[in-house]
Motif scaffolding. Structure first.
Motif, PDB file in Angstrom:
ATOM      1  N   PHE A   1      20.448   4.928   1.114  1.00 38.22           N
ATOM      2  CA  PHE A   1      21.250   4.952  -0.108  1.00 38.22           C
ATOM      3  C   PHE A   1      20.501   5.407  -1.347  1.00 38.22           C
ATOM      4  CE2 PHE A   1      23.399   1.875   2.654  1.00 38.22           C
ATOM      5  CZ  PHE A   1      24.640   2.479   2.708  1.00 38.22           C
ATOM      6  N   ALA A   2      19.166   5.381  -1.313  1.00 35.46           N
ATOM      7  CA  ALA A   2      18.424   5.802  -2.507  1.00 35.46           C
ATOM      8  C   ALA A   2      17.194   6.560  -2.048  1.00 35.46           C
ATOM      9  CB  ALA A   2      18.032   4.593  -3.342  1.00 35.46           C
ATOM     10  N   TYR A   3      17.419   7.727  -1.469  1.00 40.44           N
ATOM     11  CA  TYR A   3      16.329   8.432  -0.802  1.00 40.44           C
ATOM     12  C   TYR A   3      15.207   8.810  -1.770  1.00 40.44           C
ATOM     13  CZ  TYR A   3      13.893  11.470   2.377  1.00 40.44           C
ATOM     14  OH  TYR A   3      12.920  12.019   3.170  1.00 40.44           O
ATOM     15  N   GLU A   4      15.584   9.329  -2.950  1.00 44.82           N
ATOM     16  CA  GLU A   4      14.577   9.752  -3.929  1.00 44.82           C
ATOM     17  C   GLU A   4      13.654   8.595  -4.292  1.00 44.82           C
ATOM     18  OE1 GLU A   4      13.798  12.737  -5.200  1.00 44.82           O
ATOM     19  OE2 GLU A   4      15.159  13.368  -3.591  1.00 44.82           O
TER      20      GLU A   4
ATOM     21  N   MET B   1      12.150  -2.728  -6.634  1.00 43.79           N
ATOM     22  CA  MET B   1      11.131  -3.541  -5.969  1.00 43.79           C
ATOM     23  C   MET B   1      11.469  -5.024  -6.079  1.00 43.79           C
ATOM     24  SD  MET B   1       8.442  -2.851  -4.326  1.00 43.79           S
ATOM     25  CE  MET B   1       7.064  -3.692  -3.615  1.00 43.79           C
ATOM     26  N   SER B   2      11.905  -5.466  -7.277  1.00 47.46           N
ATOM     27  CA  SER B   2      12.245  -6.875  -7.454  1.00 47.46           C
ATOM     28  C   SER B   2      13.384  -7.270  -6.536  1.00 47.46           C
ATOM     29  CB  SER B   2      12.672  -7.150  -8.892  1.00 47.46           C
ATOM     30  OG  SER B   2      11.798  -6.552  -9.773  1.00 47.46           O
ATOM     31  N   ILE B   3      14.402  -6.396  -6.433  1.00 47.03           N
ATOM     32  CA  ILE B   3      15.544  -6.730  -5.581  1.00 47.03           C
ATOM     33  C   ILE B   3      15.112  -6.799  -4.122  1.00 47.03           C
ATOM     34  CG2 ILE B   3      17.803  -5.957  -4.784  1.00 47.03           C
ATOM     35  CD1 ILE B   3      18.165  -4.732  -7.590  1.00 47.03           C
ATOM     36  N   SER B   4      14.242  -5.852  -3.709  1.00 51.43           N
ATOM     37  CA  SER B   4      13.777  -5.880  -2.321  1.00 51.43           C
ATOM     38  C   SER B   4      13.041  -7.181  -2.026  1.00 51.43           C
ATOM     39  CB  SER B   4      12.830  -4.706  -2.050  1.00 51.43           C
ATOM     40  OG  SER B   4      13.367  -3.521  -2.529  1.00 51.43           O
ATOM     41  N   VAL B   5      12.159  -7.563  -2.959  1.00 57.28           N
ATOM     42  CA  VAL B   5      11.405  -8.794  -2.729  1.00 57.28           C
ATOM     43  C   VAL B   5      12.342  -9.994  -2.740  1.00 57.28           C
ATOM     44  CG1 VAL B   5       9.664 -10.316  -3.699  1.00 57.28           C
ATOM     45  CG2 VAL B   5       9.229  -7.899  -3.526  1.00 57.28           C
ATOM     46  N   LEU B   6      13.346  -9.974  -3.630  1.00 57.36           N
ATOM     47  CA  LEU B   6      14.325 -11.062  -3.681  1.00 57.36           C
ATOM     48  C   LEU B   6      14.982 -11.233  -2.324  1.00 57.36           C
ATOM     49  CD1 LEU B   6      15.766 -12.892  -5.877  1.00 57.36           C
ATOM     50  CD2 LEU B   6      17.597 -11.232  -5.769  1.00 57.36           C
ATOM     51  N   PHE B   7      15.401 -10.113  -1.739  1.00 50.86           N
ATOM     52  CA  PHE B   7      16.055 -10.165  -0.422  1.00 50.86           C
ATOM     53  C   PHE B   7      15.089 -10.700   0.631  1.00 50.86           C
ATOM     54  CE2 PHE B   7      16.609  -7.940   3.657  1.00 50.86           C
ATOM     55  CZ  PHE B   7      17.829  -8.461   4.034  1.00 50.86           C
TER      56      PHE B   7
ATOM     57  N   ILE C   1       0.160  -9.415  -6.614  1.00 59.96           N
ATOM     58  CA  ILE C   1      -0.260  -8.573  -7.717  1.00 59.96           C
ATOM     59  C   ILE C   1      -0.148  -7.092  -7.356  1.00 59.96           C
ATOM     60  CG2 ILE C   1      -2.090  -8.142  -9.358  1.00 59.96           C
ATOM     61  CD1 ILE C   1      -1.525 -10.963  -9.440  1.00 59.96           C
ATOM     62  N   CYS C   2      -0.523  -6.772  -6.124  1.00 62.13           N
ATOM     63  CA  CYS C   2      -0.688  -5.353  -5.762  1.00 62.13           C
ATOM     64  C   CYS C   2       0.539  -4.540  -6.123  1.00 62.13           C
ATOM     65  CB  CYS C   2      -0.937  -5.212  -4.269  1.00 62.13           C
ATOM     66  SG  CYS C   2      -1.769  -6.576  -3.523  1.00 62.13           S
ATOM     67  N   SER C   3       1.684  -4.980  -5.596  1.00 60.16           N
ATOM     68  CA  SER C   3       2.869  -4.168  -5.808  1.00 60.16           C
ATOM     69  C   SER C   3       3.302  -4.253  -7.266  1.00 60.16           C
ATOM     70  CB  SER C   3       3.984  -4.645  -4.897  1.00 60.16           C
ATOM     71  OG  SER C   3       4.127  -6.023  -5.036  1.00 60.16           O
TER      72      SER C   3
ATOM     73  N   LEU D   1       8.610   5.123  -4.091  1.00 61.46           N
ATOM     74  CA  LEU D   1       7.993   3.839  -3.755  1.00 61.46           C
ATOM     75  C   LEU D   1       7.057   3.988  -2.559  1.00 61.46           C
ATOM     76  CD1 LEU D   1      10.947   1.382  -4.262  1.00 61.46           C
ATOM     77  CD2 LEU D   1       8.905   1.611  -5.635  1.00 61.46           C
ATOM     78  N   GLY D   2       7.425   4.902  -1.661  1.00 61.99           N
ATOM     79  CA  GLY D   2       6.566   5.272  -0.542  1.00 61.99           C
ATOM     80  C   GLY D   2       6.020   4.080   0.226  1.00 61.99           C
ATOM     81  N   ALA D   3       4.690   4.045   0.349  1.00 59.05           N
ATOM     82  CA  ALA D   3       4.054   3.020   1.172  1.00 59.05           C
ATOM     83  C   ALA D   3       4.243   1.627   0.595  1.00 59.05           C
ATOM     84  CB  ALA D   3       2.574   3.328   1.320  1.00 59.05           C
ATOM     85  N   PHE D   4       4.631   1.541  -0.678  1.00 58.56           N
ATOM     86  CA  PHE D   4       4.651   0.211  -1.285  1.00 58.56           C
ATOM     87  C   PHE D   4       5.786  -0.671  -0.794  1.00 58.56           C
ATOM     88  CE2 PHE D   4       1.841   2.488  -4.041  1.00 58.56           C
ATOM     89  CZ  PHE D   4       0.818   1.576  -4.128  1.00 58.56           C
ATOM     90  N   ILE D   5       6.855  -0.066  -0.277  1.00 59.37           N
ATOM     91  CA  ILE D   5       7.881  -0.887   0.365  1.00 59.37           C
ATOM     92  C   ILE D   5       7.268  -1.567   1.580  1.00 59.37           C
ATOM     93  CG2 ILE D   5       9.998  -0.762   1.726  1.00 59.37           C
ATOM     94  CD1 ILE D   5      10.585  -0.716  -1.161  1.00 59.37           C
ATOM     95  N   GLY D   6       6.525  -0.793   2.378  1.00 60.68           N
ATOM     96  CA  GLY D   6       5.872  -1.363   3.545  1.00 60.68           C
ATOM     97  C   GLY D   6       4.911  -2.467   3.163  1.00 60.68           C
ATOM     98  N   LEU D   7       4.320  -2.319   1.987  1.00 62.34           N
ATOM     99  CA  LEU D   7       3.325  -3.307   1.573  1.00 62.34           C
ATOM    100  C   LEU D   7       3.951  -4.627   1.139  1.00 62.34           C
ATOM    101  CD1 LEU D   7       0.801  -1.001  -0.169  1.00 62.34           C
ATOM    102  CD2 LEU D   7       0.454  -2.345   1.874  1.00 62.34           C
ATOM    103  N   ILE D   8       5.294  -4.686   1.060  1.00 61.89           N
ATOM    104  CA  ILE D   8       5.918  -5.994   0.817  1.00 61.89           C
ATOM    105  C   ILE D   8       5.507  -6.956   1.928  1.00 61.89           C
ATOM    106  CG2 ILE D   8       8.107  -7.243   0.619  1.00 61.89           C
ATOM    107  CD1 ILE D   8       9.387  -4.819  -0.473  1.00 61.89           C
TER     108      ILE D   8
END
Lengths: 248, 215
Positions: free
Chosen positions: B94-97, B45-51, B29-31, B102-109
């Motif tokens: 490839f997508a710095y901006e 985010m969906s693609i990251s989680v898919l991977f 839920i969090c992310s 997304l910041g910390a939320f990538i880490g929170l995956i």
């Protein structure tokens, strides 16, 4: 002053649950009863207070760019910050394990109340989130990191306690069937989050306003508590009546 | 259907609706709530989680017989953390901006319960191919909710989709704005994500009565 500000900011304004949605999974899963919510909340405060300062030290002296300079000037260019995820989570997982062993050894009573929740906490996003936000918000000293850990832990604790209390009561209301359980919990949390947004004025509202607001809030809370107690009494009576009927 | 047997197809399609990770299993839920203020972030985010979920499920499933059950949580965390670091570095390159927003939320995956949940519930007991399908299915089910929430929040909140204005220009007063339409800035605020997910759950459970909870 810096400490006080950070403390209240991490409890109310940047509340883990209502502003950043961290630890939502356990927040939704373990909030059916107040007593269990209390245990989990206490464990979260505890673990955050331990892991945030620890990860602050790791970040400061090992991970960030130029942090390794204490090893010698030739290490000044190293930047290990890409390793922070794996370092943080490893620290958290081991700390949780360690805390569990220590608590079990020295305080069986505390272990019995926290015990089952500790392993759950290793994968609670609030804990890792605490460390990651500590990193991205660039908390400056170890003391502030400890402060931040405890503050955001208390914020999470308040949130789960509040929702557990509401969920215990909402059972007696006529919620539309399809919304029962999860759906209504989401919506209530949303409404609570809107309420918490108003705390954003605490830091911008000036110094005098702050104290007043807080006393007002605590007065209101007292009133609410009384109301809740009254309602509870009525409900208990109703329930007693119902069980008698069933027995008949 | 040479590649996918009937059972395998079910693995992919089930999480899509009747066993959706967010609305039914209550995982991840969090992310889902924090980054859905705009559609683009939701899609990334969906693609990251898919991977992470697809690859992670295969890795755990391959190692399932050699992981001692006592330390399996730490092993799982290390596997996820490694995959998430890969995602993070790729995004930064490839997508710095976007990786900034997304910041910390990538880490929170890493602590996204969906990932640990699927590892525990599926990958530890099933072969790599089926685990892969399960991972993909659940990640897609997760992504669908994210994209629905992101779509409505961005459309109603900012009047844009993927950053492109679709309802006209609010300053020039063209399109819908010419008729007095206003953006609802509240949709961008975090609480609306919760309420939107609540509404999605409501719609879903009204359509499928079997999912209704007792209390």
């Amino acid at each position: 002053m810096e400490h006080v500000e950070l403390f209240f900011k991490s409890i109310f304004i940047d509340n883990m649950v209502f502003a950043t949605f961290l630890g939502m999974c356990s927040y939704l899963a373990v909030s059916k009863k107040v007593s269990t919510a209390f245990g989990l909340g206490a464990a979260v405060i505890f673990v955050l207070a331990v892991t945030v300062p620890l990860n602050w030290l790791l970040d400061q002296y090992i991970l960030r760019e130029g942090a390794l300079v204490w090893l010698g000037p030739e290490f000044a260019e190293y930047d290990l910050s890409f390793l922070s995820f794996i370092m943080f989570i490893a620290t958290i997982a081991t700390m949780v394990q360690l805390v569990e062993i220590i608590v079990e050894k020295f305080s069986p009573a505390l272990y019995n109340s926290l015990g089952i929740f500790l392993p759950l906490i290793a994968v609670n996003c609030a804990i890792l989130g605490g460390s990651l936000f500590m990193q991205s918000r660039e908390i400056a000293t170890l003391g502030l990191a400890l402060n931040y850990g405890i503050g955001s832990g208390i914020g999470w604790f308040l949130a789960i306690l509040a929702i557990a209390a509401i969920r215990e009561k909402i059972r007696y209301s006529a919620v539309p069937p399809a919304l029962r359980g999860l759906g209504i919990t989401f919506i209530i949390t949303g409404l609570m989050a809107i309420g918490f947004m108003s705390f954003g004025g605490m830091l911008t509202g000036g110094d005098e306003g702050e104290d007043k607001e807080q006393t007002e809030i605590s007065n209101e809370k007292n009133k609410e508590n009384k109301d809740i107690v009254l309602k509870e009494d009525i409900e208990n009576k109703e329930l007693a009546g119902m069980t008698i009927e069933i027995e008949k | 259907m040479g590649l996918l047997s009937k059972k395998d197809t079910k693995l992919i399609t089930d999480p899509f609706a009747d066993n959706n990770p967010i609305t039914i299993q209550v995982l991840g839920i969090c992310s889902a709530l924090a980054i859905t203020a705009e559609l683009k972030a939701s899609i990334v985010m969906s693609i990251s989680v898919l991977f992470v979920l697809g690859v992670g499920n295969v890795v755990i499933s391959l190692m399932r017989n050699i992981i001692p059950s006592k330390i399996r949580i730490i092993v799982q965390l290390i596997v996820v953390a490694t995959l998430v670091i890969i995602v993070d570095l790729v995004l930064k390159a490839f997508a710095y901006e976007l990786s900034k927003t997304l910041g910390a939320f990538i880490g929170l995956i890493i602590t996204n319960c969906i990932i640990m949940g699927r590892f525990e519930a599926f990958a530890l007991g099933n072969g790599p191919w089926r685990s892969f399908l399960d991972g993909i299915g659940n990640a897609v089910g997760y992504g669908v909710i994210l994209i629905i929430v992101g779509f409505f929040r961005e459309l109603l909140g900012a009047g844009t989709l993927l950053g492109i204005p679709v309802l006209g220009d609010p300053i020039e007063k063209t399109g819908l704005y010419a008729y007095g339409y206003e953006n609802n800035g509240f949709m961008i605020m975090p609480p609306m994500a919760l309420i939107l997910v609540g509404l999605i759950i409501w719609v879903q459970r009204s359509r499928n009565k079997a999912l209704i909870e007792e209390h």
